[in-house]
Design a protein around this motif. Structure first.
Motif, short mmCIF file in Angstrom:
data_model
loop_
_atom_site.label_atom_id
_atom_site.label_comp_id
_atom_site.label_asym_id
_atom_site.label_seq_id
_atom_site.Cartn_x
_atom_site.Cartn_y
_atom_site.Cartn_z
N LYS A 1 5.90 4.08 1.73
CA LYS A 1 6.47 5.08 2.46
C LYS A 1 7.26 4.72 3.74
O LYS A 1 8.37 5.30 3.78
CB LYS A 1 5.36 6.35 2.97
CG LYS A 1 4.79 6.97 1.76
CD LYS A 1 3.65 7.91 2.15
CE LYS A 1 4.33 9.02 2.89
NZ LYS A 1 3.28 10.12 3.42
N THR B 1 0.84 -1.10 -0.20
CA THR B 1 0.02 -0.08 -0.12
C THR B 1 0.85 1.27 0.04
O THR B 1 2.08 1.24 0.08
CB THR B 1 -0.99 -0.11 1.12
OG1 THR B 1 -0.15 0.16 2.53
CG2 THR B 1 -1.91 -1.39 1.35
N ASP B 2 0.31 2.23 -0.31
CA ASP B 2 1.04 3.63 -0.07
C ASP B 2 1.71 3.86 1.23
O ASP B 2 2.98 4.31 1.35
CB ASP B 2 0.11 4.90 -0.29
CG ASP B 2 -0.29 4.80 -1.91
OD1 ASP B 2 0.24 4.10 -2.68
OD2 ASP B 2 -1.33 5.35 -2.18
#
Length: 313
Positions: free
Chosen positions: A254, A249-250
């Motif tokens: 990150k 996922t984003d």
């Protein structure tokens, strides 16, 4: 053992033998794991048995809350858009009320054994489930009565530090009230104890993960002048050639990028600052990355594996 310690100090000494959590978001994440584990264990309880059988794959879990008064106070902390942390206290109540049959045991420690008022030291529902109580020297007979539920257990008259009274309600009212001498260990002696496997349960793994003990067993690397340095747990095996790539996922991407860029161990708060994301979001991302074998945890720090660098690239 899992140690909840809002004072931070004691937990550091036990990182090689227990899962230690000090931040409220980490406690919330661990509470979710414990609820999932407890419910699964109760549902699998064999007919006719009162307690689930324990084994190396499914060990007894002792949840030790140190400085319980601090946790009760901090759980009232308001987070913008997310409410407070009373769900952590509610989970601990559930553990006390429900999960002894699942071999998940709650131990609560506090310096102020009061049940109500500002700065109370233990939740009244949790206190009601404590069948064994140990009291060191307390300030007054009132405190002794709060601990033991009766006025004739004189913890306020103990002869000196290091002695305690133990009350087991299953033994009835006629049990002896003789003080017992407790064993004392310095921080250095605790740190010098051998490491042992640390329990984790992640969303990506079944309740009894294959080879979980081997993957999560901290190994002693060096003992010098009373300090024990731990090698991080081995990462999960890399995916075989041709297998489906890990889908991130984003938020996971990150966090992984921040760990790779740091090129070294990072604390939870470091990742929150580096990614500018909520603590709970970072906690969830780290759990999933650990399950993928892209991140390893060593005590209170996280490190990207070699496989993580390839995925990040």
């Amino acid at each position: 053992m899992i140690i909840f310690d809002r004072k931070y100090v004691e937990a550091r000494n036990w990182e090689h033998r227990a899962r230690t959590v000090v931040e409220l978001d980490e406690m919330r994440a661990v509470c979710r794991e414990l609820i999932a584990e407890g419910e699964e264990r109760l549902k699998s309880l064999p007919r006719g048995q009162d307690v689930v059988p324990i084994s190396p794959e499914r060990p007894r879990i002792t949840v030790f809350v140190d400085e319980g008064g601090e946790l009760l106070s901090d759980a009232k902390t308001k987070v913008k858009g997310e409410g407070d942390y009373q769900d952590v206290i509610e989970t601990l109540r559930t553990i006390a009320r429900k999960y002894r049959a699942a071999e998940i045991i709650l131990v609560w420690a506090t310096q102020k054994p009061t049940l109500s008022g500002d700065g109370h030291g233990i939740d009244s529902q949790i206190a009601g489930q404590m069948s064994v109580r140990l009291g060191l020297a307390v300030a007054s007979q009132t405190d002794a009565q709060t601990v033991f539920g009766r006025s004739d257990w004189p913890a306020h008259d103990l002869p000196m530090p290091g002695y305690a009274l133990v009350f087991d309600q299953d033994k009835g009212k006629d049990q002896r009230r003789n003080p017992i001498k407790l064993r004392y260990m310095t921080a250095q002696q605790v740190i010098a104890l051998p490491a042992r496997p640390i329990w984790y349960r992640t969303e990506e793994m079944p309740a009894v993960p294959e080879q979980a003990t081997e993957l999560r067993r901290p190994t002693l690397r060096l003992v010098k002048d009373g300090d024990v340095l731990l090698a991080p747990p081995e990462p999960a095996p890399a995916a075989e050639a041709g297998s489906a790539p890990v889908q991130l996922t984003d938020s996971e991407a990150k966090v992984l990028a921040a760990l790779v860029a740091a090129a070294g161990p990072q604390r939870h708060r470091d990742l929150v600052e580096a990614t500018d994301m909520a603590k709970a979001t970072v906690s969830k991302a780290v759990r999933r990355l650990t399950g993928h074998g892209l991140v390893v945890r060593d005590g209170q720090t996280y490190t990207a594996t070699s496989a993580a660098k390839e995925v990040s690239a």
